[in-house]
Motif scaffolding. Structure first.
Motif, PDB file in Angstrom:
ATOM      1  N   ASP A 115       0.818  -1.307   0.103  1.00 10.98           N
ATOM      2  CA  ASP A 115      -0.102  -0.023   0.078  1.00 10.98           C
ATOM      3  C   ASP A 115       0.970   1.103   0.036  1.00 10.98           C
ATOM      4  OD1 ASP A 115      -2.309  -1.352   0.197  1.00 10.98           O
ATOM      5  OD2 ASP A 115      -2.583  -1.386   2.198  1.00 10.98           O
ATOM      6  N   LEU A 116       2.203   1.047   0.145  1.00 11.39           N
ATOM      7  CA  LEU A 116       3.153   2.161   0.238  1.00 11.39           C
ATOM      8  C   LEU A 116       3.423   2.636  -1.273  1.00 11.39           C
ATOM      9  CD1 LEU A 116       4.948   1.286   3.320  1.00 11.39           C
ATOM     10  CD2 LEU A 116       3.259   2.872   3.127  1.00 11.39           C
ATOM     11  N   HIS A 117       3.087   1.781  -2.165  1.00 10.06           N
ATOM     12  CA  HIS A 117       3.629   2.205  -3.664  1.00 10.06           C
ATOM     13  C   HIS A 117       3.203   3.627  -3.836  1.00 10.06           C
ATOM     14  CE1 HIS A 117       4.656   1.739  -7.751  1.00 10.06           C
ATOM     15  NE2 HIS A 117       3.292   2.170  -8.073  1.00 10.06           N
ATOM     16  N   ILE A 125       4.300   6.706  -2.519  1.00  8.07           N
ATOM     17  CA  ILE A 125       4.208   7.517  -1.448  1.00  8.07           C
ATOM     18  C   ILE A 125       3.628   8.926  -1.629  1.00  8.07           C
ATOM     19  CG2 ILE A 125       4.772   5.503   0.095  1.00  8.07           C
ATOM     20  CD1 ILE A 125       7.377   7.382   0.507  1.00  8.07           C
ATOM     21  N   GLU A 126       4.034   9.460  -2.615  1.00  6.44           N
ATOM     22  CA  GLU A 126       4.202  10.879  -3.092  1.00  6.44           C
ATOM     23  C   GLU A 126       2.705  11.212  -2.923  1.00  6.44           C
ATOM     24  OE1 GLU A 126       5.035  14.729  -3.646  1.00  6.44           O
ATOM     25  OE2 GLU A 126       6.660  13.121  -3.230  1.00  6.44           O
ATOM     26  N   ARG A 127       1.896  10.123  -3.536  1.00 10.51           N
ATOM     27  CA  ARG A 127       0.365  10.584  -3.568  1.00 10.51           C
ATOM     28  C   ARG A 127      -0.521   9.756  -2.477  1.00 10.51           C
ATOM     29  NH1 ARG A 127       2.792  10.212  -8.587  1.00 10.51           N
ATOM     30  NH2 ARG A 127       2.348  11.814  -9.960  1.00 10.51           N
ATOM     31  N   LYS A 128       0.148   9.225  -1.636  1.00 10.70           N
ATOM     32  CA  LYS A 128      -0.845   8.458  -0.588  1.00 10.70           C
ATOM     33  C   LYS A 128      -0.968   9.145   0.452  1.00 10.70           C
ATOM     34  CE  LYS A 128      -1.047   4.834  -3.071  1.00 10.70           C
ATOM     35  NZ  LYS A 128      -0.152   3.537  -2.554  1.00 10.70           N
ATOM     36  N   GLY A 129      -2.027   9.100   1.271  1.00  8.02           N
ATOM     37  CA  GLY A 129      -2.535   9.592   2.555  1.00  8.02           C
ATOM     38  C   GLY A 129      -3.526  10.758   2.274  1.00  8.02           C
ATOM     39  N   ARG A 130      -4.180  11.248   3.424  1.00  4.02           N
ATOM     40  CA  ARG A 130      -4.920  12.327   3.584  1.00  4.02           C
ATOM     41  C   ARG A 130      -4.655  13.375   4.162  1.00  4.02           C
ATOM     42  NH1 ARG A 130      -7.935  12.747   8.084  1.00  4.02           N
ATOM     43  NH2 ARG A 130      -8.010  10.727   9.421  1.00  4.02           N
ATOM     44  N   PRO A 131      -4.712  14.618   3.703  1.00  4.56           N
ATOM     45  CA  PRO A 131      -4.077  15.904   4.363  1.00  4.56           C
ATOM     46  C   PRO A 131      -4.699  16.135   5.614  1.00  4.56           C
ATOM     47  CG  PRO A 131      -4.960  16.526   2.293  1.00  4.56           C
ATOM     48  CD  PRO A 131      -5.378  15.058   2.345  1.00  4.56           C
ATOM     49  N   VAL A 132      -4.035  16.426   6.700  1.00  2.00           N
ATOM     50  CA  VAL A 132      -4.573  16.629   8.261  1.00  2.00           C
ATOM     51  C   VAL A 132      -3.912  18.316   8.352  1.00  2.00           C
ATOM     52  CG1 VAL A 132      -4.450  15.909  10.426  1.00  2.00           C
ATOM     53  CG2 VAL A 132      -4.455  14.358   9.003  1.00  2.00           C
ATOM     54  N   SER A 133      -4.989  19.039   8.685  1.00  2.00           N
ATOM     55  CA  SER A 133      -4.600  20.240   8.858  1.00  2.00           C
ATOM     56  C   SER A 133      -3.586  20.677   9.961  1.00  2.00           C
ATOM     57  CB  SER A 133      -5.840  21.441   9.072  1.00  2.00           C
ATOM     58  OG  SER A 133      -6.259  20.766  10.313  1.00  2.00           O
ATOM     59  N   ARG A 134      -2.798  21.601  10.007  1.00  3.36           N
ATOM     60  CA  ARG A 134      -1.891  22.035  10.956  1.00  3.36           C
ATOM     61  C   ARG A 134      -2.428  22.294  12.228  1.00  3.36           C
ATOM     62  NH1 ARG A 134       2.980  24.767  10.646  1.00  3.36           N
ATOM     63  NH2 ARG A 134       3.487  25.745  12.665  1.00  3.36           N
ATOM     64  N   SER A 135      -3.585  22.934  12.223  1.00  2.00           N
ATOM     65  CA  SER A 135      -4.435  23.124  13.496  1.00  2.00           C
ATOM     66  C   SER A 135      -4.899  21.935  14.429  1.00  2.00           C
ATOM     67  CB  SER A 135      -5.637  24.061  13.100  1.00  2.00           C
ATOM     68  OG  SER A 135      -6.478  23.541  12.262  1.00  2.00           O
ATOM     69  N   ARG A 136      -5.190  20.758  13.429  1.00  2.67           N
ATOM     70  CA  ARG A 136      -5.682  19.558  14.080  1.00  2.67           C
ATOM     71  C   ARG A 136      -4.374  18.788  14.492  1.00  2.67           C
ATOM     72  NH1 ARG A 136      -9.058  15.371  11.084  1.00  2.67           N
ATOM     73  NH2 ARG A 136      -8.982  14.690  13.350  1.00  2.67           N
ATOM     74  N   LEU A 137      -3.347  18.887  14.043  1.00  7.17           N
ATOM     75  CA  LEU A 137      -2.055  18.299  14.297  1.00  7.17           C
ATOM     76  C   LEU A 137      -1.505  18.943  15.306  1.00  7.17           C
ATOM     77  CD1 LEU A 137      -0.338  18.009  10.563  1.00  7.17           C
ATOM     78  CD2 LEU A 137      -1.123  16.089  12.301  1.00  7.17           C
ATOM     79  N   GLU A 138      -1.440  20.115  15.590  1.00  6.37           N
ATOM     80  CA  GLU A 138      -1.143  20.862  16.792  1.00  6.37           C
ATOM     81  C   GLU A 138      -1.867  20.524  18.043  1.00  6.37           C
ATOM     82  OE1 GLU A 138       1.115  24.919  15.061  1.00  6.37           O
ATOM     83  OE2 GLU A 138      -1.089  25.001  15.446  1.00  6.37           O
ATOM     84  N   ALA A 139      -3.042  20.262  17.874  1.00  2.00           N
ATOM     85  CA  ALA A 139      -4.019  20.319  18.953  1.00  2.00           C
ATOM     86  C   ALA A 139      -3.876  18.740  19.311  1.00  2.00           C
ATOM     87  CB  ALA A 139      -5.461  20.585  18.474  1.00  2.00           C
ATOM     88  N   ALA A 140      -3.585  17.618  18.539  1.00  2.00           N
ATOM     89  CA  ALA A 140      -3.706  16.332  18.819  1.00  2.00           C
ATOM     90  C   ALA A 140      -2.540  15.925  19.953  1.00  2.00           C
ATOM     91  CB  ALA A 140      -3.467  15.601  17.400  1.00  2.00           C
ATOM     92  N   VAL A 141      -2.999  15.091  20.651  1.00  3.59           N
ATOM     93  CA  VAL A 141      -2.029  14.513  21.646  1.00  3.59           C
ATOM     94  C   VAL A 141      -1.336  13.298  21.181  1.00  3.59           C
ATOM     95  CG1 VAL A 141      -1.678  13.349  23.866  1.00  3.59           C
ATOM     96  CG2 VAL A 141      -3.274  15.480  23.535  1.00  3.59           C
ATOM     97  N   SER A 142      -2.217  12.885  20.103  1.00  6.81           N
ATOM     98  CA  SER A 142      -1.475  11.626  19.396  1.00  6.81           C
ATOM     99  C   SER A 142      -1.927  11.801  18.198  1.00  6.81           C
ATOM    100  CB  SER A 142      -2.052  10.248  19.838  1.00  6.81           C
ATOM    101  OG  SER A 142      -1.933   9.370  19.160  1.00  6.81           O
ATOM    102  N   TRP A 143      -0.899  11.588  17.051  1.00 11.22           N
ATOM    103  CA  TRP A 143      -1.176  11.742  15.563  1.00 11.22           C
ATOM    104  C   TRP A 143      -1.731  10.501  15.124  1.00 11.22           C
ATOM    105  CZ3 TRP A 143       2.976  14.791  12.574  1.00 11.22           C
ATOM    106  CH2 TRP A 143       2.979  16.153  13.176  1.00 11.22           C
ATOM    107  N   THR A 144      -1.415   9.307  15.594  1.00 13.11           N
ATOM    108  CA  THR A 144      -2.027   7.993  15.137  1.00 13.11           C
ATOM    109  C   THR A 144      -3.633   8.040  15.347  1.00 13.11           C
ATOM    110  OG1 THR A 144       0.087   6.755  16.001  1.00 13.11           O
ATOM    111  CG2 THR A 144      -1.881   5.264  15.488  1.00 13.11           C
ATOM    112  N   GLU A 145      -4.119   8.564  16.511  1.00 11.20           N
ATOM    113  CA  GLU A 145      -5.431   8.563  16.710  1.00 11.20           C
ATOM    114  C   GLU A 145      -6.053   9.429  15.653  1.00 11.20           C
ATOM    115  OE1 GLU A 145      -6.271   9.777  20.670  1.00 11.20           O
ATOM    116  OE2 GLU A 145      -4.698   8.151  21.532  1.00 11.20           O
ATOM    117  N   LEU A 146      -5.365  10.673  14.914  1.00  8.03           N
ATOM    118  CA  LEU A 146      -6.099  11.046  13.910  1.00  8.03           C
ATOM    119  C   LEU A 146      -6.623  10.275  12.777  1.00  8.03           C
ATOM    120  CD1 LEU A 146      -3.676  14.226  13.678  1.00  8.03           C
ATOM    121  CD2 LEU A 146      -5.979  13.959  14.754  1.00  8.03           C
TER     122      LEU A 146
END
Length: 539
Positions: free
Chosen positions: A303-305, A307-328
C-alpha cells in the motif's frame, strides 16, 4: 561469538571468513579509504573464498547475502544493542523512489547497514553522489563489497558515527534516507544524550526529552545537517507519533523540518522479520511550510507504492492540537455528549518497581519456609491475575506476596535480617535498589482500580477492594475526586465495555498494544454523576 558489535576479535572464525569474503568481492576497491576498523577485518595478502562466485551472483540478482549473513551470525540481543534491523526491499524501493523524485544531487544513507538504500539509489541514478554512513565496520565492509560487485563508483562509504559526522555543503539538494537504529534511551551513552540536549537547544526544540530513542536523535541530526530545501525520508518505529518524547519530533515537522507526509504501516503487517515494532515512514523538506501533512495508514507494504500521492491531508491546527497523531487516523466514532477524558478525574500511574522481582516477590509457601510470612502481603504481580478477575480481584487470587519491610522489622526478626543481609547482597547494588532508602523498602501502591496495559486487545480493568499493592505489571487508577463504591463499579464496567472510546495506545508490529499512563488517561468516559448507569454488568 558471531559478528559482535563490540570488540572485533580476529580469532572469531565467522568474522575472519566474512572479512575474507568481502575482500574477495573487492570491498577495498570502492567507497574511498578504509577505516582502521574495516582494515582490521580484511586478511593480509591475496584472498580466495570458496563461495565468492555464488555470493556475487546473488548480489547481482538483487539479493543481499552479505546483510543476511550479518543477521544470521549476530544474535538478536547483539543487534538490539546497536539497533540493527535491516530493511526489506519493498520499503527500500518505495523510499528510494520518493527521494529520487526530488532530484537530489547528493543522497546520504544515515545508518547504511549493508547498503540497501545507498546502493538502490546509486543504481537508479548513477549521476548522483551517494554517501553511506554507519558506525559498524562489519556493515560498512559489506556495503563496500556490494558496491564493488555492482560496479558502483558513485558511492562513498564512511565507517563513522552519522550523528557527529560533518557534511560538506553542496551546490544542489541533499536527500537523507535510511532506517536509523532503534535503541531505547536506557542504552544511549551519556555523552550522546548530552550532545542531543545541546543540539536541541541550538535548534530551539524546547520539548526535547531525555527519554528519546536513538532514532529520534538521528532525526534531529538530519535536520541539523540539512539546508533549506533538502529532503528526508526516514523509516522508524511509529511510537514517536504518540508518546511524550515524540512531541519534539512532531513540533519539528510542523516548524522548520517541513513535514510533508507520514505513512504508518498496520501493526499486524510484518515489516521486519526480527523486530516487534510498528514501522512508519516520514517524508519532509527543510523549510517547507507545513499547512497540512498527509497521513496514511497502510495495511500492507504494498500500500506504500507511490507514497508521494498517498494519505489524506490533516490540517496544521488539528496536528498541533492532537496529543496523538495515530489517533487522527482512527474511525471517527463520536463519544456521547458530556463525556470526559479519564484523566479529568482519575490519575493513572505505574505499579511499583521492585528492582529485583525474584527477591521481593515470593509465593506464600516460600515466605512460610523462610520465616518471612509476617512481612509478606498478597500483591498483584501478574497481568493474568487481572485478565482472569472478571472485573474484581481479591486477595485469594494473588499468586505471590510482596516483601514489605522497614528498618525496625529487621531489628526484631532474625530470619528477615538473614534474608536481607544474605541473599539481599546479590540485589542491593542494582540501579533501582541503590536509588531507594532503605534499598529493601518497596513503595506500596494500593489503587482502588487496576488495569493491564500490554496485550493484543484493549486493557482489562478490575476493582481492587482489598487494596492489594501492585507492581509494574499493571497500572493503578486513583480517583482525583471522591467516588463511592457504586461509581467505582460503574467505571470499571464501562472501561471493560465496548462503549469505551478514545486512546488506542501505541501498537507494535504483530498487533501488540501498550498503554502508557498518559494514553490510558485519554480514554473517553462518562462523568462521575453518570457512572451509576453502568453499575449493573448487563447495563
Amino acid at each position: 561469538m558471531g559478528l559482535g558489535p563490540g570488540t572485533l576479535a580476529q580469532e572469531d572464525t565467522q568474522l575472519v571468513e566474512f572479512g575474507a569474503l568481502c575482500a574477495a568481492l573487492g570491498a577495498s576497491s570502492v567507497g574511498g579509504p578504509l577505516s582502521a576498523a574495516e582494515s582490521a577485518l580484511l586478511p593480509g595478502g591475496e584472498c580466495a573464498f570458496p563461495d565468492t562466485e555464488r555470493v556475487r551472483e546473488h548480489i547481482l540478482s538483487g539479493a543481499d547475502p552479505l546483510g543476511d549473513r550479518i543477521i544470521t551470525a549476530r544474535s538478536a540481543s547483539d543487534r538490539r544493542i546497536i539497533g540493527q534491523v535491516f530493511t526489506p526491499a519493498t520499503l527500500v524501493n518505495e523510499m528510494v523512489a520518493w527521494v529520487l523524485a526530488q532530484h537530489p544531487d547528493r543522497v546520504v544513507d544515515c545508518g547504511c547497514g549493508s547498503g540497501r538504500f545507498a546502493l538502490a539509489a546509486a543504481r537508479a541514478n548513477p549521476q548522483s553522489r551517494v554517501l553511506a554512513v554507519d558506525l559498524d565496520p562489519v556493515s560498512t565492509l559489506a556495503c563496500r563489497a556490494n558496491a564493488a560487485v555492482l560496479g558502483l563508483h558513485n558511492v562513498r562509504v564512511h565507517n563513522e558515527d552519522f550523528v557527529r559526522l560533518p557534511l560538506s555543503p553542496v551546490a544542489g539538494l541533499t536527500a537523507f534516507i535510511g532506517n536509523p537504529p532503534y535503541v531505547r534511551h536506557h542504552h544511549i551513552p551519556a555523552d550522546l544524550k548530552a550532545w542531543a540536549r545541546s543540539k536541541a537547544n541550538e535548534l530551539g526544540w524546547s520539548r526535547w526529552s531525555g527519554l528519546s530513542g536513538l532514532h529520534a536523535i538521528f532525526f534531529m541530526a538530519v535536520v541539523s545537517k540539512s539546508a533549506p530545501g533538502d529532503v528526508g525520508c526516514l523509516l522508524t518505529s511509529s511510537e514517536w507519533l504518540d508518546v511524550n518524547y515524540g512531541r519534539a519530533m512532531r513540533d519539528a515537522l510542523l516548524n522548520g523540518a517541513g513535514g510533508r507526509s507520514v505513512h504508518i504501516l498496520h501493526p499486524e503487517a510484518r515489516a521486519f522479520d526480527d523486530a516487534m515494532v510498528t514501522a512508519s515512514i516520514m517524508c519532509f523538506q527543510r523549510g517547507h511550510e507545513a499547512s497540512s501533512i498527509r497521513l496514511q495508514a497502510a495495511r500492507t507494504p504494498d500500500d506504500l507504492h507511490d507514497i508521494e500521492r498517498k494519505g489524506r491531508p490533516v490540517s496544521r491546527s488539528r496536528l498541533e492540537a492532537a496529543v496523538s497523531w495515530t489517533e487522527l487516523l482512527a474511525p471517527g466514532k463520536r463519544a456521547p455528549e458530556g463525556f470526559l477524558v479519564l484523566g479529568d478525574y482519575i490519575r493513572v500511574s505505574r505499579g511499583a518497581v521492585t528492582g529485583a522481582n525474584d527477591f521481593f516477590l515470593l509465593p506464600g509457601t516460600s515466605a512460610q519456609r523462610l520465616g518471612l510470612a509476617k512481612y509478606c502481603i498478597p500483591a498483584i504481580t501478574r497481568a493474568r491475575e487481572v485478565l482472569g478477575a472478571n472485573g474484581r480481584i481479591e486477595s485469594s487470587q494473588a499468586s505471590r506476596h510482596l516483601l514489605a519491610v522497614s528498618r525496625d522489622d529487621i531489628d526484631t526478626s532474625k530470619p528477615l535480617a538473614d534474608y536481607i543481609n544474605g541473599r539481599g547482597l546479590e540485589v542491593r547494588d542494582g540501579y533501582v535498589c541503590r536509588s531507594r532508602t532503605p534499598w529493601y523498602s518497596v513503595p506500596l501502591k494500593r489503587p482502588p482500580i487496576v488495569a493491564t496495559y500490554m496485550g493484543r486487545g484493549r486493557p482489562a480493568f478490575a476493582l481492587n477492594p482489598d487494596r492489594l499493592p501492585i507492581v509494574n505489571v499493571v497500572h493503578g487508577l486513583y480517583p482525583k475526586v471522591e467516588l463511592d463504591d457504586d461509581q467505582l463499579v460503574g467505571l470499571v464496567n464501562f472501561l471493560n465495555s465496548s462503549d469505551c472510546l478514545g486512546s488506542s495506545g501505541r501498537t507494535y508490529q504483530g498487533g501488540l498494544r501498550k498503554y502508557e499512563p498518559g494514553e490510558m488517561e485519554r480514554m473517553l468516559v462518562p462523568p462521575p454523576d453518570m457512572l451509576r448507569d453502568w453499575t449493573r454488568l448487563d447495563s
